[in-house]
Design an enzyme around this catalytic site. Structure first.
Site, PDB file in Angstrom:
ATOM      1  N   LYS A 128     -17.620 -20.823 -52.486  1.00  0.00           N
ATOM      2  CA  LYS A 128     -16.747 -21.154 -51.364  1.00  0.00           C
ATOM      3  C   LYS A 128     -17.559 -21.366 -50.093  1.00  0.00           C
ATOM      4  CE  LYS A 128     -12.534 -19.363 -53.348  1.00  0.00           C
ATOM      5  NZ  LYS A 128     -11.430 -18.385 -53.335  1.00  0.00           N
ATOM      6  N   ARG A 164     -14.156 -14.189 -60.463  1.00  0.00           N
ATOM      7  CA  ARG A 164     -13.917 -15.571 -60.898  1.00  0.00           C
ATOM      8  C   ARG A 164     -15.064 -16.435 -60.397  1.00  0.00           C
ATOM      9  NH1 ARG A 164     -11.647 -20.245 -58.750  1.00  0.00           N
ATOM     10  NH2 ARG A 164     -10.357 -21.487 -60.184  1.00  0.00           N
TER      11      ARG A 164
END
Length: 289
Positions: free
Chosen positions: A230, A260
């Site tokens: 991210k 994840r």
């Protein structure tokens, strides 16, 4: 304390060790790997690779949630996701479907998915909670439901990153969603929480949420951490997968149920280190040292 799941769910989802959930984006526009696994053949092959590398779960998503991404048509999302879910589930892979639509969740569970990963925690589709409570997986149980903190769709979420206290506010808002899901019939024993890193949060706000673990785990439910690649991670000036692995180690040390990630081997090694540190700390506490 070991995590337990209701009878019927795979034992590989339980235990004390943090699991690795491998990301499988079957989209042309995801921020880090869009288009690489767009066709079912390459998607299924990559899902097999994630499992071979040590992932316990494969998370299949047909709609990008990167900032600014447009929503995909429902039929297109179904066409992208369901064949891949069915093929992997037929090989006894634990499949999670990453969707905000109740219809896609239902079709995916029918195809063999055991987990519904809804980044909106039921806000994007008012039928999601009721649908998930009614669904039965191929094992005869309702699907595990992952509820994430979320304020709005990708085209507006950056505008919504305004808080008094980001960690406390987001935890309170997620608690409201959990209550709504319970009222819709979803049982706590099937719930997992995700603090929503990267969603309606600035870079610094993401770090603040992540550092205040007592609020992340304050719901008394298993925790999923999704920090992989991210923006707040990739702007640190270091390799984004290496930085993700560091967050995975931290999350495991804190007791996360799963992380994840896109790159499995690095985070698998990281969670094993984190798990070992957590067990060592507990052993010392039990010994009174």
């Amino acid at each position: 304390m070991a995590r337990s799941w209701p009878d019927g769910l795979p034992a590989r989802l339980a235990g004390d060790d943090t699991l690795v959930m491998g990301v499988l984006n079957v989209t042309p526009d995801s921020f880090s790997d869009g288009g690489r696994y767009e066709d079912p053949v390459s998607a299924v092959a990559h899902g097999r690779t994630l499992i071979a590398q040590g992932a316990s779960i494969v998370d299949v998503g047909g709609e990008s949630t990167r900032p600014g991404a447009p929503r995909v048509d429902e039929q297109e999302e179904l066409a992208r996701v369901v064949p891949v879910v069915a093929e992997l589930a037929a090989e006894d892979v634990v499949v999670s479907v990453d969707t905000m639509r109740a219809s896609v969740a239902a079709a995916s569970v029918e195809a063999g998915a055991l987990i519904v990963n809804d980044v909106s925690a039921g806000r994007a589709d008012e039928d999601m909670g009721r649908q998930s409570a009614r669904l039965r997986t191929r094992l005869g149980t309702p699907p595990v439901f992952i509820a994430m903190h979320w304020r709005g769709h990708s085209d507006v979420m950056n505008e919504l990153a305004v808080y008094t206290d980001v960690a406390r506010d987001s935890a309170a808002e997620l608690a409201e969603r959990l209550e709504a899901l319970r009222e819709a019939g979803v049982e706590d024993r099937f719930l997992v929480v995700d603090p929503g890193l990267g969603f309606s949060k600035t870079g610094e706000q993401n770090w603040e949420v992540l550092s205040r673990w007592e609020l992340i785990c304050g719901h008394g439910l298993p925790v999923l951490i999704g920090a992989s690649r991210k923006r707040f991670v990739s702007t640190m000036g270091v390799d984004r997968d290496a930085a993700t692995a560091a967050i995975s180690a931290y999350s495991a040390e804190q007791g996360a149920w799963a992380v994840r990630v896109h790159e499995v081997p690095g985070s698998l090694a990281a969670v094993r280190v984190g798990d070992r540190l957590r067990r060592g700390r507990r052993e010392l506490q039990e010994a009174g040292r």
